[in-house]
Design a protein around this motif. Structure first.
Motif, PDB file in Angstrom:
ATOM      1  N   PHE A  84     -30.444 -69.297  52.624  1.00  0.00           N
ATOM      2  CA  PHE A  84     -29.320 -68.605  52.571  1.00  0.00           C
ATOM      3  C   PHE A  84     -28.847 -66.498  52.707  1.00  0.00           C
ATOM      4  CE2 PHE A  84     -27.242 -72.510  51.303  1.00  0.00           C
ATOM      5  CZ  PHE A  84     -26.446 -72.705  52.224  1.00  0.00           C
ATOM      6  N   GLY A  85     -30.348 -66.553  52.261  1.00  0.00           N
ATOM      7  CA  GLY A  85     -30.878 -65.235  51.793  1.00  0.00           C
ATOM      8  C   GLY A  85     -30.938 -64.513  53.615  1.00  0.00           C
ATOM      9  N   TRP A  86     -32.595 -65.155  54.370  1.00  0.00           N
ATOM     10  CA  TRP A  86     -32.876 -64.845  55.398  1.00  0.00           C
ATOM     11  C   TRP A  86     -30.742 -64.429  56.581  1.00  0.00           C
ATOM     12  CZ3 TRP A  86     -31.053 -68.026  59.771  1.00  0.00           C
ATOM     13  CH2 TRP A  86     -31.708 -67.044  60.964  1.00  0.00           C
ATOM     14  N   ALA A  87     -29.888 -65.724  56.656  1.00  0.00           N
ATOM     15  CA  ALA A  87     -29.261 -64.987  57.281  1.00  0.00           C
ATOM     16  C   ALA A  87     -28.389 -64.347  56.713  1.00  0.00           C
ATOM     17  CB  ALA A  87     -28.445 -66.897  56.770  1.00  0.00           C
ATOM     18  N   GLY A  88     -28.272 -63.990  55.847  1.00  0.00           N
ATOM     19  CA  GLY A  88     -27.351 -62.414  54.936  1.00  0.00           C
ATOM     20  C   GLY A  88     -28.136 -61.761  55.493  1.00  0.00           C
ATOM     21  N   VAL A  89     -29.206 -61.099  55.389  1.00  0.00           N
ATOM     22  CA  VAL A  89     -29.841 -60.452  55.744  1.00  0.00           C
ATOM     23  C   VAL A  89     -29.347 -60.048  57.251  1.00  0.00           C
ATOM     24  CG1 VAL A  89     -31.830 -59.070  55.821  1.00  0.00           C
ATOM     25  CG2 VAL A  89     -32.045 -60.069  53.675  1.00  0.00           C
ATOM     26  N   THR A  90     -29.822 -61.170  58.334  1.00  0.00           N
ATOM     27  CA  THR A  90     -29.719 -61.172  59.213  1.00  0.00           C
ATOM     28  C   THR A  90     -28.835 -60.256  60.285  1.00  0.00           C
ATOM     29  OG1 THR A  90     -31.483 -62.426  59.538  1.00  0.00           O
ATOM     30  CG2 THR A  90     -30.107 -62.118  61.347  1.00  0.00           C
ATOM     31  N   ILE A 107     -19.204 -54.159  51.369  1.00  0.00           N
ATOM     32  CA  ILE A 107     -18.109 -55.469  51.801  1.00  0.00           C
ATOM     33  C   ILE A 107     -19.430 -55.975  50.941  1.00  0.00           C
ATOM     34  CG2 ILE A 107     -18.102 -56.840  53.904  1.00  0.00           C
ATOM     35  CD1 ILE A 107     -16.852 -54.594  55.272  1.00  0.00           C
ATOM     36  N   THR A 108     -20.550 -56.376  51.477  1.00  0.00           N
ATOM     37  CA  THR A 108     -21.783 -56.847  50.546  1.00  0.00           C
ATOM     38  C   THR A 108     -21.535 -56.949  49.480  1.00  0.00           C
ATOM     39  OG1 THR A 108     -23.738 -55.654  50.863  1.00  0.00           O
ATOM     40  CG2 THR A 108     -22.969 -56.778  52.478  1.00  0.00           C
ATOM     41  N   PHE A 109     -20.554 -55.924  48.611  1.00  0.00           N
ATOM     42  CA  PHE A 109     -20.464 -55.802  47.704  1.00  0.00           C
ATOM     43  C   PHE A 109     -19.579 -57.226  46.646  1.00  0.00           C
ATOM     44  CE2 PHE A 109     -22.413 -51.241  46.800  1.00  0.00           C
ATOM     45  CZ  PHE A 109     -23.726 -51.789  45.730  1.00  0.00           C
ATOM     46  N   LEU A 110     -19.131 -57.751  48.316  1.00  0.00           N
ATOM     47  CA  LEU A 110     -18.234 -58.829  47.740  1.00  0.00           C
ATOM     48  C   LEU A 110     -19.386 -60.164  47.379  1.00  0.00           C
ATOM     49  CD1 LEU A 110     -15.566 -58.586  50.037  1.00  0.00           C
ATOM     50  CD2 LEU A 110     -15.312 -58.396  48.159  1.00  0.00           C
ATOM     51  N   ASN A 111     -20.491 -60.650  47.252  1.00  0.00           N
ATOM     52  CA  ASN A 111     -21.990 -61.151  46.831  1.00  0.00           C
ATOM     53  C   ASN A 111     -21.401 -61.801  45.777  1.00  0.00           C
ATOM     54  OD1 ASN A 111     -23.113 -58.963  46.582  1.00  0.00           O
ATOM     55  ND2 ASN A 111     -24.934 -60.546  46.866  1.00  0.00           N
ATOM     56  N   PRO A 112     -20.855 -61.158  44.387  1.00  0.00           N
ATOM     57  CA  PRO A 112     -20.944 -61.498  43.371  1.00  0.00           C
ATOM     58  C   PRO A 112     -19.606 -62.277  43.550  1.00  0.00           C
ATOM     59  CG  PRO A 112     -21.879 -59.359  42.870  1.00  0.00           C
ATOM     60  CD  PRO A 112     -20.800 -59.535  44.270  1.00  0.00           C
ATOM     61  N   ALA A 151      -5.032 -51.392  66.138  1.00  0.00           N
ATOM     62  CA  ALA A 151      -5.294 -50.477  66.870  1.00  0.00           C
ATOM     63  C   ALA A 151      -6.904 -50.017  66.541  1.00  0.00           C
ATOM     64  CB  ALA A 151      -4.711 -48.803  66.749  1.00  0.00           C
ATOM     65  N   SER A 152      -6.985 -50.563  65.258  1.00  0.00           N
ATOM     66  CA  SER A 152      -8.722 -49.455  64.051  1.00  0.00           C
ATOM     67  C   SER A 152      -9.521 -50.964  63.919  1.00  0.00           C
ATOM     68  CB  SER A 152      -8.130 -49.123  62.987  1.00  0.00           C
ATOM     69  OG  SER A 152      -6.695 -50.130  61.829  1.00  0.00           O
ATOM     70  N   PHE A 153      -9.084 -52.839  64.484  1.00  0.00           N
ATOM     71  CA  PHE A 153      -9.991 -53.007  63.697  1.00  0.00           C
ATOM     72  C   PHE A 153     -11.057 -53.411  63.829  1.00  0.00           C
ATOM     73  CE2 PHE A 153     -11.253 -57.903  64.503  1.00  0.00           C
ATOM     74  CZ  PHE A 153     -11.191 -58.610  63.210  1.00  0.00           C
ATOM     75  N   GLN A 154     -12.515 -53.543  63.001  1.00  0.00           N
ATOM     76  CA  GLN A 154     -13.570 -53.602  63.657  1.00  0.00           C
ATOM     77  C   GLN A 154     -14.156 -55.104  63.120  1.00  0.00           C
ATOM     78  OE1 GLN A 154     -15.892 -49.875  62.275  1.00  0.00           O
ATOM     79  NE2 GLN A 154     -14.249 -50.225  60.006  1.00  0.00           N
ATOM     80  N   PRO A 155     -14.168 -55.819  64.393  1.00  0.00           N
ATOM     81  CA  PRO A 155     -14.622 -56.786  65.012  1.00  0.00           C
ATOM     82  C   PRO A 155     -16.041 -57.232  63.946  1.00  0.00           C
ATOM     83  CG  PRO A 155     -13.780 -56.819  66.839  1.00  0.00           C
ATOM     84  CD  PRO A 155     -14.221 -55.300  65.762  1.00  0.00           C
ATOM     85  N   ALA A 156     -16.741 -55.962  64.280  1.00  0.00           N
ATOM     86  CA  ALA A 156     -18.254 -56.105  63.335  1.00  0.00           C
ATOM     87  C   ALA A 156     -18.013 -56.111  61.679  1.00  0.00           C
ATOM     88  CB  ALA A 156     -18.849 -54.902  63.555  1.00  0.00           C
ATOM     89  N   ALA A 157     -17.521 -55.767  61.489  1.00  0.00           N
ATOM     90  CA  ALA A 157     -17.133 -56.173  59.861  1.00  0.00           C
ATOM     91  C   ALA A 157     -16.950 -57.342  59.224  1.00  0.00           C
ATOM     92  CB  ALA A 157     -15.563 -55.458  59.653  1.00  0.00           C
ATOM     93  N   LEU A 158     -16.465 -58.175  59.936  1.00  0.00           N
ATOM     94  CA  LEU A 158     -16.135 -59.951  59.584  1.00  0.00           C
ATOM     95  C   LEU A 158     -18.070 -59.964  60.123  1.00  0.00           C
ATOM     96  CD1 LEU A 158     -13.635 -60.627  62.329  1.00  0.00           C
ATOM     97  CD2 LEU A 158     -13.558 -60.402  59.919  1.00  0.00           C
ATOM     98  N   LEU A 159     -18.446 -59.231  60.240  1.00  0.00           N
ATOM     99  CA  LEU A 159     -20.462 -59.876  60.258  1.00  0.00           C
ATOM    100  C   LEU A 159     -20.833 -59.498  58.813  1.00  0.00           C
ATOM    101  CD1 LEU A 159     -22.187 -58.781  63.685  1.00  0.00           C
ATOM    102  CD2 LEU A 159     -21.675 -60.699  62.873  1.00  0.00           C
ATOM    103  N   ALA A 160     -20.393 -58.308  58.246  1.00  0.00           N
ATOM    104  CA  ALA A 160     -20.821 -57.906  56.092  1.00  0.00           C
ATOM    105  C   ALA A 160     -20.186 -58.757  55.728  1.00  0.00           C
ATOM    106  CB  ALA A 160     -20.621 -56.559  56.605  1.00  0.00           C
ATOM    107  N   LEU A 161     -18.801 -59.064  56.402  1.00  0.00           N
ATOM    108  CA  LEU A 161     -17.938 -59.893  55.796  1.00  0.00           C
ATOM    109  C   LEU A 161     -18.697 -61.459  55.002  1.00  0.00           C
ATOM    110  CD1 LEU A 161     -15.215 -60.655  52.626  1.00  0.00           C
ATOM    111  CD2 LEU A 161     -14.139 -61.394  55.241  1.00  0.00           C
ATOM    112  N   THR A 162     -19.474 -61.854  55.734  1.00  0.00           N
ATOM    113  CA  THR A 162     -19.605 -63.498  56.355  1.00  0.00           C
ATOM    114  C   THR A 162     -21.313 -63.358  55.864  1.00  0.00           C
ATOM    115  OG1 THR A 162     -18.828 -63.240  58.941  1.00  0.00           O
ATOM    116  CG2 THR A 162     -20.492 -65.291  57.974  1.00  0.00           C
ATOM    117  N   ALA A 163     -21.967 -61.531  55.326  1.00  0.00           N
ATOM    118  CA  ALA A 163     -22.943 -62.081  54.937  1.00  0.00           C
ATOM    119  C   ALA A 163     -22.701 -61.559  53.686  1.00  0.00           C
ATOM    120  CB  ALA A 163     -23.249 -59.993  55.589  1.00  0.00           C
ATOM    121  N   ALA A 164     -21.961 -61.070  52.968  1.00  0.00           N
ATOM    122  CA  ALA A 164     -21.757 -61.364  51.471  1.00  0.00           C
ATOM    123  C   ALA A 164     -21.786 -63.160  50.931  1.00  0.00           C
ATOM    124  CB  ALA A 164     -20.216 -60.495  51.173  1.00  0.00           C
TER     125      ALA A 164
END
Length: 303
Positions: A84-90, A107-112, A151-164
């Motif tokens: 899970f750590g490798w997947a999160g880092v990637t 966003i990754t501060f949501l992990n706790p 107008a402002s949605f950032q799809p890449a932010a979902l990567l950070a959310l999934t990482a969290a």
């Protein structure tokens, strides 16, 4: 079996703060490697491979010098934590190539929070209204950072959310592993297994890095090794509820490095979302300090 470490809150705080400077620097290296700053952008899986390769080399050097006595590891917990750590880092490294470092870090501060939610079914922990409230506040901050408008949605932010979310699962294994083995042993096995996983995953996308990219990969891995060493030793010397707030300094350093390296200045939405996430995380950390040890949610982890 548990490993006892003398408690020293002041040293613990200093170690966690040092870890935040290193962690933020690794995201800066990952952003440089994932963009065209140092050459043809590298795939996130190649960046995470470099992170584990050079971190393992650095930690192995420490093992050879210190020659600690390792005990029999709990392979199941190590494999679960590292996978899970490798997947999160990637996923985290993939996100920073497209969105500001401060946004991805916040966003990754949501992990706790995800760790707390996962601890309910997986560890049988009880969650009261304060902890639910803290989780809700943090999630509101994440929604602001996601900018959920056409107008402002950032799809890449979902990567950070999934990482969290993935890192939240990693925290479950960290909690199971905590106290069973010495910090250096935990670090060594984590990076050994991470290197094995990352090597298999990178083969289809590997490309020859430029000399500058090799240097950045080496810096990333060694900085992460330093961050992990500081973080684990800091966590061992004080309660998680005490040291957790100091880890939020990562956001400050990430924003600073992004400004110095890429000229990125956080906008009002980034600041608002980050402040709300940190408020929720801080409430959660404060509440954890008031809970009995067996009721506490997992603490954040260094990547």
């Amino acid at each position: 079996m548990s490993i006892a470490t003398p408690q020293n809150p002041a040293l613990a705080a200093a170690l966690i703060l040092a870890a935040t400077t290193f962690i933020a620097a690794t995201t800066l290296m990952a952003k440089a490697l994932g963009t065209d700053v140092l050459g043809t952008p590298l795939h996130p899986m190649q960046i995470s491979h470099g992170r584990f390769l050079f971190a393992f080399m650095g930690i192995s050097t420490g093992v050879l010098i210190l020659r600690p006595q390792f005990i029999r590891p709990h392979w199941g917990y190590h494999i679960g934590r590292t996978s899970f750590g490798w997947a999160g880092v990637t996923l985290m490294f993939a996100s920073v190539a497209y969105i500001p470092l401060a946004d991805a870090t916040a966003i990754t501060f949501l992990n706790p929070v995800f760790g707390m939610l996962l601890a309910i079914p997986l560890l049988g922990e009880r969650v009261g209204p304060w902890r639910w409230g803290a989780a809700l506040i943090a999630m509101i901050g994440a929604m602001i950072l996601l900018r959920p408008t056409p107008a402002s949605f950032q799809p890449a932010a979902l990567l950070a959310l999934t990482a969290a979310a993935v890192m939240g699962m990693e925290l479950i294994f960290i909690k199971k592993l905590a106290g069973r083995e010495a910090p250096l042993q935990v670090l060594w096995f984590n990076n050994l297994l991470g290197l094995a996983i990352a090597t298999c995953a990178v083969l289809p996308v590997w490309q020859m890095p430029t000399p500058a990219q090799w240097g950045a990969l080496a810096a990333l891995g060694l900085l992460m090794a330093c961050a992990q060493a500081c973080f684990i030793n800091g966590m061992a010397r004080a309660d998680a509820s005490f040291v957790a707030p100091f880890s939020y300094a990562t956001l400050v350093f990430a924003a600073l490095y992004d400004f110095l390296g890429f000229g990125a200045v956080p906008d009002a939405i980034s600041v608002l979302g980050a402040v709300i996430i940190l408020a929720g995380a801080a409430i959660l950390a404060w509440r954890e300090g008031r809970q009995r040890p067996h009721d506490r949610a997992p603490a954040p982890a260094a990547k």
